[in-house]
Design an enzyme around this catalytic site. Structure first.
Site, PDB file in Angstrom:
ATOM      1  N   ASN A  13      -3.082   0.541  -2.589  1.00 21.17           N
ATOM      2  CA  ASN A  13      -1.999   1.275  -3.247  1.00 21.17           C
ATOM      3  C   ASN A  13      -0.705   0.488  -3.007  1.00 21.17           C
ATOM      4  OD1 ASN A  13      -0.033   3.033  -4.098  1.00 21.17           O
ATOM      5  ND2 ASN A  13      -0.439   4.610  -2.557  1.00 21.17           N
ATOM      6  N   LYS A  15       2.131   1.004  -4.164  1.00 19.95           N
ATOM      7  CA  LYS A  15       3.324   1.864  -4.206  1.00 19.95           C
ATOM      8  C   LYS A  15       4.404   1.205  -5.080  1.00 19.95           C
ATOM      9  CE  LYS A  15       1.906   3.808   0.172  1.00 19.95           C
ATOM     10  NZ  LYS A  15       2.250   4.420   1.450  1.00 19.95           N
ATOM     11  N   GLU A 100       3.405  11.046  -0.762  1.00 20.88           N
ATOM     12  CA  GLU A 100       4.776  10.699  -1.171  1.00 20.88           C
ATOM     13  C   GLU A 100       5.157  11.428  -2.458  1.00 20.88           C
ATOM     14  OE1 GLU A 100       4.059   6.503  -0.969  1.00 20.88           O
ATOM     15  OE2 GLU A 100       3.883   6.683   1.207  1.00 20.88           O
ATOM     16  N   GLU A 170      -5.541  11.135   3.936  1.00 23.37           N
ATOM     17  CA  GLU A 170      -4.396  10.383   4.437  1.00 23.37           C
ATOM     18  C   GLU A 170      -3.490  11.317   5.237  1.00 23.37           C
ATOM     19  OE1 GLU A 170      -3.747   6.643   1.812  1.00 23.37           O
ATOM     20  OE2 GLU A 170      -2.477   8.244   1.080  1.00 23.37           O
ATOM     21  N   SER A 217      -2.035   3.443   7.781  1.00 24.37           N
ATOM     22  CA  SER A 217      -1.937   2.335   8.739  1.00 24.37           C
ATOM     23  C   SER A 217      -3.263   1.613   8.968  1.00 24.37           C
ATOM     24  CB  SER A 217      -1.349   2.824  10.068  1.00 24.37           C
ATOM     25  OG  SER A 217      -0.026   3.301   9.861  1.00 24.37           O
TER      26      SER A 217
HETATM   27  P1  13P Z   1      -0.051   2.464   4.794  1.00 29.64           P
HETATM   28  O1  13P Z   1      -1.361   1.698   4.767  1.00 29.64           O
HETATM   29  O2  13P Z   1       1.123   1.592   4.536  1.00 29.64           O
HETATM   30  O3  13P Z   1       0.057   3.299   6.022  1.00 29.64           O
HETATM   31  O4  13P Z   1      -0.095   3.482   3.551  1.00 29.64           O
HETATM   32  C1  13P Z   1      -1.211   4.259   3.344  1.00 29.64           C
HETATM   33  C2  13P Z   1      -1.084   4.916   2.032  1.00 29.64           C
HETATM   34  O5  13P Z   1      -0.207   5.739   1.808  1.00 29.64           O
HETATM   35  C3  13P Z   1      -2.042   4.529   0.979  1.00 29.64           C
HETATM   36  O6  13P Z   1      -1.978   5.387  -0.105  1.00 29.64           O
END
Ligand code: 13P
Length: 255
Positions: A13, A15, A100, A170, A217
Protein backbone atom coordinates in the site's frame (compact mmCIF):
# COMPACT_ATOMS: atom_id res chain seq x y z
CA UNK A 1 3.80 -27.58 12.13
CA UNK A 2 0.57 -27.59 10.12
CA UNK A 3 0.13 -26.99 6.44
CA UNK A 4 -0.49 -23.58 4.91
CA UNK A 5 -4.09 -23.52 3.65
CA UNK A 6 -4.04 -20.46 1.41
CA UNK A 7 -1.68 -18.94 -1.15
CA UNK A 8 0.52 -16.34 0.53
CA UNK A 9 0.03 -12.78 -0.61
CA UNK A 10 2.10 -9.64 -0.08
CA UNK A 11 0.45 -6.34 -0.97
CA UNK A 12 2.14 -2.96 -1.03
CA UNK A 13 0.00 0.00 0.00
CA UNK A 14 1.94 2.98 -1.29
CA UNK A 15 -0.53 5.40 0.35
CA UNK A 16 -0.04 9.01 -0.84
CA UNK A 17 3.48 8.39 -2.11
CA UNK A 18 5.01 8.23 -5.58
CA UNK A 19 4.34 10.40 -8.61
CA UNK A 20 3.90 8.67 -11.95
CA UNK A 21 7.64 8.97 -12.58
CA UNK A 22 8.51 7.58 -9.15
CA UNK A 23 5.95 4.77 -9.48
CA UNK A 24 7.33 3.78 -12.86
CA UNK A 25 10.88 3.69 -11.52
CA UNK A 26 9.85 1.58 -8.52
CA UNK A 27 7.92 -0.93 -10.64
CA UNK A 28 10.87 -1.30 -13.00
CA UNK A 29 13.02 -2.26 -10.03
CA UNK A 30 10.41 -4.61 -8.58
CA UNK A 31 9.37 -6.40 -11.77
CA UNK A 32 12.33 -8.71 -12.42
CA UNK A 33 12.58 -9.62 -8.74
CA UNK A 34 8.91 -10.28 -8.02
CA UNK A 35 8.47 -12.22 -11.25
CA UNK A 36 10.80 -14.86 -9.88
CA UNK A 37 8.76 -15.45 -6.71
CA UNK A 38 5.92 -17.42 -8.22
CA UNK A 39 4.60 -18.98 -5.01
CA UNK A 40 3.50 -15.61 -3.60
CA UNK A 41 0.79 -13.35 -4.99
CA UNK A 42 2.17 -9.80 -5.24
CA UNK A 43 -0.23 -6.87 -5.31
CA UNK A 44 0.85 -3.27 -5.81
CA UNK A 45 -1.51 -0.49 -4.71
CA UNK A 46 -0.23 2.82 -6.09
CA UNK A 47 -2.13 6.11 -5.87
CA UNK A 48 -4.93 6.59 -8.44
CA UNK A 49 -2.79 8.83 -10.62
CA UNK A 50 -0.23 6.08 -11.17
CA UNK A 51 -2.65 3.16 -11.70
CA UNK A 52 -2.64 3.43 -15.47
CA UNK A 53 1.15 3.59 -15.84
CA UNK A 54 1.69 0.74 -13.39
CA UNK A 55 -1.04 -1.32 -15.10
CA UNK A 56 0.79 -1.01 -18.42
CA UNK A 57 4.13 -1.98 -16.91
CA UNK A 58 2.87 -5.12 -15.16
CA UNK A 59 0.40 -6.26 -17.83
CA UNK A 60 2.53 -9.19 -18.99
CA UNK A 61 3.70 -10.11 -15.49
CA UNK A 62 2.34 -12.15 -12.59
CA UNK A 63 1.99 -9.00 -10.46
CA UNK A 64 -1.51 -7.81 -9.57
CA UNK A 65 -2.81 -4.27 -9.25
CA UNK A 66 -4.93 -2.72 -6.53
CA UNK A 67 -6.35 0.72 -5.79
CA UNK A 68 -6.50 2.27 -2.32
CA UNK A 69 -10.11 3.44 -2.24
CA UNK A 70 -13.21 4.08 -4.32
CA UNK A 71 -16.60 5.78 -4.11
CA UNK A 72 -19.69 3.59 -4.07
CA UNK A 73 -21.85 5.40 -6.65
CA UNK A 74 -21.60 4.29 -10.25
CA UNK A 75 -21.40 7.79 -11.71
CA UNK A 76 -22.70 11.31 -11.25
CA UNK A 77 -21.99 14.70 -9.73
CA UNK A 78 -19.45 13.63 -7.13
CA UNK A 79 -16.53 15.95 -7.79
CA UNK A 80 -13.20 14.40 -6.99
CA UNK A 81 -14.45 10.86 -6.50
CA UNK A 82 -13.57 7.69 -8.40
CA UNK A 83 -16.24 5.10 -9.25
CA UNK A 84 -15.90 1.33 -8.89
CA UNK A 85 -16.10 0.96 -12.67
CA UNK A 86 -13.26 3.43 -13.15
CA UNK A 87 -11.11 1.45 -10.75
CA UNK A 88 -12.11 -1.87 -12.30
CA UNK A 89 -10.90 -0.72 -15.72
CA UNK A 90 -7.37 -0.73 -14.35
CA UNK A 91 -7.15 -2.79 -11.16
CA UNK A 92 -8.30 -6.14 -9.78
CA UNK A 93 -8.15 -5.30 -6.09
CA UNK A 94 -9.17 -2.36 -3.94
CA UNK A 95 -8.26 -1.57 -0.34
CA UNK A 96 -11.39 -0.59 1.60
CA UNK A 97 -11.71 0.67 5.16
CA UNK A 98 -8.06 1.44 5.79
CA UNK A 99 -7.72 2.99 9.26
CA UNK A 100 -6.40 6.21 7.71
CA UNK A 101 -9.63 6.52 5.72
CA UNK A 102 -11.64 5.73 8.83
CA UNK A 103 -9.71 8.29 10.91
CA UNK A 104 -9.33 11.20 8.46
CA UNK A 105 -12.06 10.81 5.83
CA UNK A 106 -15.12 9.65 7.70
CA UNK A 107 -15.24 6.08 6.44
CA UNK A 108 -17.61 4.55 8.98
CA UNK A 109 -18.47 0.85 8.98
CA UNK A 110 -21.60 1.68 6.95
CA UNK A 111 -19.57 3.56 4.36
CA UNK A 112 -17.12 0.68 4.25
CA UNK A 113 -20.00 -1.71 3.65
CA UNK A 114 -21.32 0.38 0.74
CA UNK A 115 -17.85 0.47 -0.78
CA UNK A 116 -17.35 -3.29 -0.37
CA UNK A 117 -20.68 -3.98 -2.07
CA UNK A 118 -19.99 -1.53 -4.88
CA UNK A 119 -16.51 -2.95 -5.43
CA UNK A 120 -17.81 -6.51 -5.71
CA UNK A 121 -20.57 -5.43 -8.09
CA UNK A 122 -17.92 -3.89 -10.33
CA UNK A 123 -15.93 -7.13 -10.32
CA UNK A 124 -13.22 -5.91 -7.95
CA UNK A 125 -11.79 -7.93 -5.08
CA UNK A 126 -11.94 -5.88 -1.88
CA UNK A 127 -9.14 -6.00 0.68
CA UNK A 128 -11.15 -5.06 3.75
CA UNK A 129 -9.02 -3.52 6.52
CA UNK A 130 -9.95 -3.90 10.16
CA UNK A 131 -8.10 -3.18 13.37
CA UNK A 132 -8.38 -1.56 16.76
CA UNK A 133 -6.85 1.68 18.04
CA UNK A 134 -4.41 1.76 20.93
CA UNK A 135 -7.13 2.92 23.29
CA UNK A 136 -9.48 0.15 22.19
CA UNK A 137 -6.67 -2.34 22.58
CA UNK A 138 -5.72 -1.16 26.03
CA UNK A 139 -9.31 -1.21 27.23
CA UNK A 140 -9.70 -4.82 26.11
CA UNK A 141 -12.06 -4.05 23.24
CA UNK A 142 -10.09 -5.52 20.34
CA UNK A 143 -12.51 -8.40 19.80
CA UNK A 144 -15.62 -6.25 19.96
CA UNK A 145 -14.20 -3.67 17.51
CA UNK A 146 -12.84 -6.13 14.98
CA UNK A 147 -16.01 -8.24 15.03
CA UNK A 148 -18.14 -5.12 14.45
CA UNK A 149 -15.91 -3.98 11.57
CA UNK A 150 -16.25 -7.41 9.98
CA UNK A 151 -19.97 -7.90 10.54
CA UNK A 152 -21.04 -4.40 9.48
CA UNK A 153 -18.41 -4.16 6.72
CA UNK A 154 -19.67 -7.38 5.16
CA UNK A 155 -23.38 -6.82 5.79
CA UNK A 156 -25.79 -8.08 3.08
CA UNK A 157 -23.09 -9.85 1.13
CA UNK A 158 -24.04 -13.24 -0.21
CA UNK A 159 -21.84 -16.21 0.61
CA UNK A 160 -20.81 -16.31 -3.00
CA UNK A 161 -19.67 -12.67 -2.86
CA UNK A 162 -17.60 -13.35 0.23
CA UNK A 163 -15.48 -15.88 -1.56
CA UNK A 164 -13.59 -13.17 -3.42
CA UNK A 165 -12.67 -11.22 -0.31
CA UNK A 166 -9.38 -10.56 1.31
CA UNK A 167 -9.09 -9.17 4.85
CA UNK A 168 -6.21 -7.23 6.36
CA UNK A 169 -5.85 -7.11 10.12
CA UNK A 170 -4.07 -3.82 10.80
CA UNK A 171 -3.98 -2.74 14.43
CA UNK A 172 -3.94 1.05 14.23
CA UNK A 173 -1.22 1.34 16.89
CA UNK A 174 1.12 -0.75 14.76
CA UNK A 175 0.78 1.29 11.55
CA UNK A 176 3.79 3.41 10.73
CA UNK A 177 5.00 3.25 14.33
CA UNK A 178 7.72 0.61 14.06
CA UNK A 179 5.87 -1.23 16.82
CA UNK A 180 4.44 -4.29 15.10
CA UNK A 181 2.01 -6.58 16.86
CA UNK A 182 3.47 -9.88 18.02
CA UNK A 183 2.98 -12.57 15.37
CA UNK A 184 1.24 -14.81 17.92
CA UNK A 185 -1.03 -11.97 19.06
CA UNK A 186 -2.02 -11.05 15.51
CA UNK A 187 -2.64 -14.69 14.66
CA UNK A 188 -4.88 -15.04 17.68
CA UNK A 189 -6.99 -11.98 16.76
CA UNK A 190 -7.37 -13.34 13.23
CA UNK A 191 -8.40 -16.75 14.51
CA UNK A 192 -10.62 -15.72 17.43
CA UNK A 193 -12.35 -12.69 15.99
CA UNK A 194 -11.94 -12.48 12.21
CA UNK A 195 -12.25 -16.10 11.08
CA UNK A 196 -14.78 -16.94 13.78
CA UNK A 197 -16.95 -13.96 12.87
CA UNK A 198 -16.88 -14.89 9.19
CA UNK A 199 -17.64 -18.52 10.00
CA UNK A 200 -20.53 -17.34 12.16
CA UNK A 201 -22.40 -15.44 9.48
CA UNK A 202 -21.07 -17.11 6.33
CA UNK A 203 -19.65 -20.57 6.82
CA UNK A 204 -16.63 -22.42 8.16
CA UNK A 205 -15.60 -23.21 4.61
CA UNK A 206 -15.63 -19.55 3.54
CA UNK A 207 -13.83 -18.48 6.69
CA UNK A 208 -11.12 -21.01 5.91
CA UNK A 209 -10.68 -19.91 2.31
CA UNK A 210 -10.45 -16.12 2.77
CA UNK A 211 -6.85 -14.88 2.90
CA UNK A 212 -6.18 -12.70 5.94
CA UNK A 213 -3.10 -10.49 5.83
CA UNK A 214 -1.38 -8.74 8.71
CA UNK A 215 -0.40 -5.07 8.36
CA UNK A 216 1.46 -2.69 10.66
CA UNK A 217 5.22 -2.12 10.63
CA UNK A 218 6.01 -5.24 8.60
CA UNK A 219 9.69 -5.08 7.65
CA UNK A 220 12.18 -7.51 6.10
CA UNK A 221 13.46 -8.49 9.55
CA UNK A 222 10.09 -9.40 11.11
CA UNK A 223 8.12 -10.59 8.06
CA UNK A 224 9.00 -14.27 8.34
CA UNK A 225 7.79 -14.45 11.94
CA UNK A 226 4.35 -13.31 10.79
CA UNK A 227 4.28 -15.69 7.84
CA UNK A 228 5.18 -18.60 10.13
CA UNK A 229 1.77 -18.18 11.75
CA UNK A 230 -0.74 -20.47 10.05
CA UNK A 231 -3.64 -18.01 10.04
CA UNK A 232 -1.61 -15.10 8.68
CA UNK A 233 -1.61 -15.45 4.91
CA UNK A 234 0.68 -12.56 4.08
CA UNK A 235 1.14 -8.87 4.67
CA UNK A 236 -0.25 -5.49 3.73
CA UNK A 237 2.91 -3.39 3.75
CA UNK A 238 3.05 0.40 3.97
CA UNK A 239 6.41 2.09 4.47
CA UNK A 240 8.56 -0.87 3.49
CA UNK A 241 6.68 -1.24 0.17
CA UNK A 242 8.18 2.03 -1.05
CA UNK A 243 11.67 0.53 -1.23
CA UNK A 244 12.12 -2.17 -3.86
CA UNK A 245 14.67 -4.14 -1.88
CA UNK A 246 12.62 -4.22 1.32
CA UNK A 247 9.41 -5.20 -0.49
CA UNK A 248 11.20 -7.97 -2.38
CA UNK A 249 12.73 -9.30 0.85
CA UNK A 250 9.32 -9.37 2.52
CA UNK A 251 7.85 -11.16 -0.49
CA UNK A 252 10.69 -13.70 -0.41
CA UNK A 253 10.00 -14.30 3.27
CA UNK A 254 6.46 -15.33 2.33
CA UNK A 255 7.62 -17.76 -0.37
P1 13P B 1 3.26 0.45 7.68
O1 13P B 1 3.79 -0.83 7.05
O2 13P B 1 3.98 1.65 7.20
O3 13P B 1 3.19 0.32 9.16
O4 13P B 1 1.75 0.62 7.16
C1 13P B 1 0.88 -0.44 7.21
C2 13P B 1 -0.34 -0.09 6.47
O5 13P B 1 -1.08 0.81 6.85
C3 13P B 1 -0.63 -0.83 5.23
O6 13P B 1 -1.91 -0.58 4.78
Amino acid sequence: MGERKRIPCVAGNWKMHNTVAESTALVKELLPELEGISSVKSILCPPFTALNSVAKLIRESTIHLGAQNLYWEGQGAFTGEISPQMVAELAEYVIIGHSERRAYFGDTDDVVNKKVQAAISAGLQPILCVGETLEENESGRTGEVVKRQISVGLMDLSKEQMRGLMIAYEPVWAIGTGKAATPEGANQVILDFIRKEIAHFASEEISEMIPVLYGGSVKPDNAKDFFDQLDIDGALVGGASLKAEAFVQITKAAA
